[in-house]
Design a protein around this motif. Structure first.
Motif, mmCIF file in Angstrom:
data_model
loop_
_atom_site.group_PDB
_atom_site.id
_atom_site.type_symbol
_atom_site.label_atom_id
_atom_site.label_comp_id
_atom_site.label_asym_id
_atom_site.label_seq_id
_atom_site.Cartn_x
_atom_site.Cartn_y
_atom_site.Cartn_z
ATOM 1 N N GLN A 1 -2.188 6.464 2.948
ATOM 2 C CA GLN A 1 -2.808 7.326 3.816
ATOM 3 C C GLN A 1 -4.135 6.908 4.230
ATOM 4 O O GLN A 1 -5.071 7.776 4.888
ATOM 5 N N TRP B 1 0.780 -1.313 -0.043
ATOM 6 C CA TRP B 1 0.055 0.100 -0.065
ATOM 7 C C TRP B 1 0.851 1.268 -0.089
ATOM 8 O O TRP B 1 0.327 2.313 -0.141
ATOM 9 N N THR C 1 0.915 5.757 -5.605
ATOM 10 C CA THR C 1 -0.487 5.995 -6.319
ATOM 11 C C THR C 1 -1.575 6.629 -5.587
ATOM 12 O O THR C 1 -1.457 6.393 -4.650
ATOM 13 N N GLN D 1 -3.247 9.530 -1.256
ATOM 14 C CA GLN D 1 -2.216 8.526 -1.495
ATOM 15 C C GLN D 1 -2.779 7.349 -0.692
ATOM 16 O O GLN D 1 -3.113 7.612 0.244
ATOM 17 N N ILE D 2 -2.590 6.157 -1.407
ATOM 18 C CA ILE D 2 -3.260 5.009 -0.851
ATOM 19 C C ILE D 2 -2.711 4.344 0.512
ATOM 20 O O ILE D 2 -3.223 4.046 1.337
#
Lengths: 245, 382
Positions: A139, A88, A92, A136-137
């Motif tokens: 987070q 994660w 991205t 952002q993934i």
């Protein structure tokens, strides 16, 4: 009225090493059910899904989706992997991950455009993650990450959904949100297959169940076969689940 | 003026780069090399295959030796072709070991790395013992020798970089999904093996191109350092790849400049050290992920929390009195953990609290602020 068969598995056997992980599985999943696959750790639940989806190569057996081989029916099928299967911290955003759901219909080389972006935004909306689209993934919380994965599968607009432990490590709010979406999918005539761990919630969430422990123990409507007898056969201990209350 | 002198030196150096054939070739070569390895290195880092570059570069050594033994030629293209073949062979052996046995990838990488490197060193010593005047200089591939770069080498690098860039843009979507979620990519109908082989082949190609300049031993740093530095500055894959290419290119240019102005320094190691400086600076100073700002944020948060806790404590005491500004002994704050002298000073500065002798009293402003704080917190819980 006889239901159509969505997924048909015949004589499926999978082994990682010498020991078979799945042994001679015959399974018929009728169209329009919300099915749980239950069984102890190492029973081959995830393996069954991965073998059906062609991620793992079986030693023997065949899988058909609506009567045709999986390879030609890919677009009918969507997959939600276990949350822990990816990194994660990948650079991205949430929207970007959901957009990946459109890559299959795009095929090689073609880039996603406005139409694909719109579909992804709609899916984000459905899982209640629209406000986080540019996040952002890494987070996102565990539950939010799971919703993103679900949205990515929803974008595929498939007829059959396979989900590997979508309720693992998510809070109650997310669990309810996810199960509501799954129930909506069933209402729309889709077939949903879920690897599930929490036996207590099986009768509440699902209408179909498969007991698995390397071999298939039983499969059928929850109201008919979700009983202590099958649970004991699957888990090997004297299992008492207080569902009749 | 020191500054002016530096400026003059810099302009002189730039003129030299433009006019001097050797320096121009090396600068261009190392810049292109840095860019392509930085770009591809991003993929290696994100796939957690940082060691792959090291294994590939070491695996290339026997290929160089065998190419020399077969052809007897020493031109770089022939030798690098040999390096390419043995690098690819090593890579696919690694893949084979990982998929066919139950060894972990680090074991497979380490195994192939040392096996191929050992074999390569064996061949090199064998070649050196031969009565052939042509044999000298093969060992330059161990640590690289940028001075041996000629124009045709740079053209070769430029062409490979161009092709690599084209493929990268063409299959961007496929690369991205493979990096993030391979199994999922498979279910969408992408042949992940093909994409995987494509990426890996380009990584091998880039490494082999760099052997002449940076050498077998240090080549993996060119792959990893720019990518690791770039990751610190951005949360977007495309920006990361771009930034890694820029960092790599600048490492090449600066490294060459330093080694050229300090006469005897070998270029490869200097480039690697410059790249390492990029990494260090990025790890410390990046605004979102950097250690410095993380620490500053951490300390600031702690201070705020301490302040809030002390204020909340005072609020609870003041609440019990009709007059909220009724004075209390400072001593009673001592049994309470969040309190420090500096917190009290901060509260006074903010006009939340007034101090008189050994007593404190909450101001109206402080009382309101504490009440709000309380409401905010309970709202967040809902």
């Amino acid at each position: 009225m006889k239901q159509k068969t969505a997924v048909q598995v015949d004589d499926l056997t999978v082994a990682y090493n010498y020991k078979p992980v799945l042994w001679d599985i015959d399974l018929e999943i009728p169209e329009g059910v919300l099915m749980a696959i239950v069984g102890p750790n190492g029973a081959g639940k995830s393996t069954l899904i991965k073998a059906i989806l062609g991620i793992l190569k079986p030693i023997a057996g065949s899988v058909s989706i609506y009567g045709k081989p999986y390879e030609v029916q890919r677009k009918q099928v969507a997959y939600v992997p276990q949350k822990g299967s990816v990194d994660w911290d990948f650079p991205t955003t949430a929207l970007d991950v959901v957009m990946m759901g459109t890559y299959g219909s795009l095929g090689w080389i073609k880039r996603p455009r406005q139409k694909e972006k719109k579909a992804a935004l709609e899916a984000l909306e459905k899982v209640g993650m629209l406000p986080f689209k540019n996040r952002q993934i890494s987070q996102l919380s565990g539950g939010q990450q799971q919703r993103i994965f679900l949205a990515r599968a929803l974008v595929q607009d498939a007829s059959i959904y396979f989900m590997d432990e979508p309720f693992q490590g998510v809070d109650a709010t997310t669990e309810i949100a996810i199960i509501n979406i799954l129930k909506e999918l069933r209402k729309a005539g889709k077939t949903v297959v879920v690897v599930h761990h929490d036996l207590q919630t099986v009768p509440e969430y699902f209408d179909w169940v498969t007991f698995l422990n390397v071999k298939k123990i039983a499969t059928g409507p929850v109201k008919d076969i979700f009983n202590d007898d099958n649970l004991t056969k699957t888990y090997g201990i004297n299992y008492k689940v207080s569902i009749q209350e | 003026m020191i500054k002016n002198e530096l400026l003059i030196e810099l302009t002189e150096y730039i003129e030299l780069v433009i006019n001097d054939y050797t320096l121009r070739t090396i600068t261009l070569g190392t810049a292109i090399l840095g860019a392509v390895t930085g770009m591809l290195g991003s993929f290696a880092v994100l796939r957690k295959q940082s060691l792959l570059g090291d294994a590939i570069s070491h695996a290339a050594l026997p290929g160089i030796a065998i190419a020399f033994l077969i052809t007897g030629a020493k031109d770089s293209n022939t030798l690098l072709l040999g390096a390419l073949v043995s690098g690819l062979l090593g890579t696919f052996w690694i893949r084979g070991i990982i998929t066919k046995t139950h060894l972990k990838s680090d074991t497979a990488l380490g195994l192939i790395l040392s096996l191929f490197f050992g074999f390569g060193m064996l061949l090199l010593t064998f070649i050196q013992k031969q009565p052939n005047a042509n044999q000298a200089g093969l060992d330059k591939y161990l640590f690289g020798q940028a001075a041996t770069l000629v124009e045709s080498d740079v053209w070769m690098m430029a062409i490979v970089t161009g092709v690599c860039l084209f493929v990268l843009l063409l299959f961007w979507k496929e690369f991205k999904i493979l990096l993030f979620d391979k199994d999922y990519a498979k279910t969408l109908g992408f042949n992940t093996k093909t994409i995987d082989i494509l990426i890996t082949s380009f990584i091998v190609l880039a490494i082999v191109l760099g052997l002449q300049t940076v050498g077998v031993v240090l080549m993996s740093a060119m792959l990893l350092a720019p990518a690791a530095a770039a990751r610190q500055w951005t949360n977007s894959l495309s920006k990361m790849v771009l930034l890694a290419a820029v960092f790599g290119a600048f490492s090449g240019v600066f490294g060459t400049a330093i080694s050229a102005s300090q006469n005897n320094l070998s270029t490869g190691p200097v480039i690697v050290i410059v790249a390492a400086v990029f990494v260090f600076v990025s790890f410390v100073f990046s605004p979102s992920r950097g250690l410095l700002f993380k620490q500053i944020r951490f300390i600031k948060n702690r201070r705020d929390l301490q302040l809030h806790k002390t204020l909340a404590f005072m609020y609870h005491i003041a609440e019990t009195h009709d007059n909220i500004s009724h004075p209390h002994e400072i001593k009673i704050l001592n049994n309470f953990q969040g309190y420090t002298k500096s917190t009290l000073k901060n509260l006074v500065e903010k006009n939340y609290v007034t101090i008189e002798g050994t007593t404190w009293s909450l101001t109206q402003k402080g009382f309101n602020s504490a009440a709000n704080l309380y409401n905010q917190l309970s709202k967040k819980d809902e």
